[in-house]
Design a protein around this motif. Structure first.
Motif, short mmCIF file in Angstrom:
data_model
loop_
_atom_site.label_atom_id
_atom_site.label_comp_id
_atom_site.label_asym_id
_atom_site.label_seq_id
_atom_site.Cartn_x
_atom_site.Cartn_y
_atom_site.Cartn_z
N VAL A 1 0.84 -1.18 0.00
CA VAL A 1 0.00 0.00 0.00
C VAL A 1 0.88 1.24 0.00
N GLN A 2 0.44 2.29 -0.70
CA GLN A 2 1.14 3.58 -0.68
C GLN A 2 0.37 4.55 0.19
N LEU A 3 1.11 5.30 1.00
CA LEU A 3 0.50 6.26 1.90
C LEU A 3 0.97 7.66 1.56
N GLN A 4 0.05 8.60 1.50
CA GLN A 4 0.37 9.99 1.16
C GLN A 4 -0.11 10.90 2.28
N ALA A 5 0.86 11.47 3.02
CA ALA A 5 0.53 12.39 4.10
C ALA A 5 0.42 13.81 3.57
N SER A 6 -0.48 14.58 4.15
CA SER A 6 -0.66 15.97 3.75
C SER A 6 -1.23 16.76 4.91
N GLY A 7 -1.28 18.09 4.75
CA GLY A 7 -1.89 18.94 5.75
C GLY A 7 -0.93 19.70 6.63
N GLY A 8 0.36 19.46 6.46
CA GLY A 8 1.33 20.18 7.27
C GLY A 8 1.42 21.64 6.86
N TYR A 93 6.09 14.79 9.86
CA TYR A 93 5.15 13.80 10.36
C TYR A 93 4.90 12.75 9.28
N TYR A 94 4.97 11.49 9.72
CA TYR A 94 4.80 10.35 8.82
C TYR A 94 3.66 9.47 9.28
N CYS A 95 2.92 8.92 8.33
CA CYS A 95 1.96 7.87 8.65
C CYS A 95 2.55 6.54 8.19
N ALA A 96 2.12 5.47 8.83
CA ALA A 96 2.65 4.15 8.50
C ALA A 96 1.64 3.08 8.90
N ARG A 97 1.80 1.93 8.29
CA ARG A 97 0.93 0.79 8.53
C ARG A 97 1.62 -0.18 9.47
N ARG A 98 0.88 -0.68 10.47
CA ARG A 98 1.50 -1.62 11.40
C ARG A 98 1.38 -3.05 10.90
N VAL A 99 2.52 -3.70 10.77
CA VAL A 99 2.57 -5.09 10.32
C VAL A 99 3.22 -5.99 11.36
N TYR A 109 6.30 -1.15 11.69
CA TYR A 109 5.54 -0.40 10.69
C TYR A 109 6.23 -0.43 9.34
N ASP A 110 5.41 -0.38 8.29
CA ASP A 110 5.96 -0.26 6.95
C ASP A 110 5.12 0.73 6.15
N SER A 111 5.41 0.77 4.84
CA SER A 111 4.65 1.65 3.92
C SER A 111 4.69 3.10 4.37
N TRP A 112 5.83 3.54 4.83
CA TRP A 112 5.97 4.93 5.27
C TRP A 112 5.68 5.87 4.11
N GLY A 113 4.84 6.85 4.38
CA GLY A 113 4.60 7.89 3.39
C GLY A 113 5.79 8.83 3.30
N GLN A 114 5.67 9.86 2.48
CA GLN A 114 6.79 10.77 2.26
C GLN A 114 6.93 11.79 3.38
N GLY A 115 5.93 11.90 4.25
CA GLY A 115 5.98 12.84 5.35
C GLY A 115 5.47 14.21 4.96
N THR A 116 5.01 14.94 5.97
CA THR A 116 4.55 16.30 5.78
C THR A 116 5.16 17.17 6.90
N GLN A 117 5.69 18.31 6.52
CA GLN A 117 6.40 19.17 7.47
C GLN A 117 5.42 20.01 8.29
#
Length: 122
Positions: A1-8, A93-99, A109-117
């Motif tokens: 899965v790909q994760l995209q963080a936003s909102g920073g 800030y990064y989101c990630a999936r717990r495996v 955790y894996d599938s780390w998104g690119q992060g948002t500042q």
């Protein structure tokens, strides 16, 4: 899965931001999720976690009472509402999936998104 963080963004101390993390697959709803952050020169640290159903959450002591993690499985999206922000909350800030089995370890955790500042000015 790909994760995209936003909102920073840049906010003054005491302000609020809402981060979002969009997942590319519907399997998002099967996994516990987490938010982590990494300040310049420091290790990545756990901010908050949430179970797959949203029924249970965990927060780092430093954000307890100020941040709220939530999810909308119908939208494949994870959220982090951040209130009463402090300069020490400044980080990527990064989101990630717990495996893995240890909810508080970033190694689970894996599938780390690119992060948002997030930058909080005093």
């Amino acid at each position: 899965v790909q994760l995209q963080a936003s909102g920073g963004g840049l906010v003054q101390a005491g302000g609020s931001l809402r981060l979002s993390c969009a997942a590319s697959e519907a399997t998002f709803s099967n996994f516990d999720m987490g938010w982590f952050r990494q300040a310049a020169g420091k290790e990545r640290e756990l901010v908050a976690t949430i179970t797959w159903s949203g029924g249970s959450t965990h927060y780092a002591d430093s954000v307890k009472g100020r941040f709220t993690i939530s999810r909308d499985n119908a939208k494949n999206t994870l959220y982090l509402q951040m209130n009463s922000l402090k300069p020490e909350d400044t980080a990527v800030y990064y989101c990630a999936r717990r495996v893995g089995s240890t909810y508080y370890s970033k190694r689970s955790y894996d599938s780390w998104g690119q992060g948002t500042q997030v930058t909080v000015s005093s």
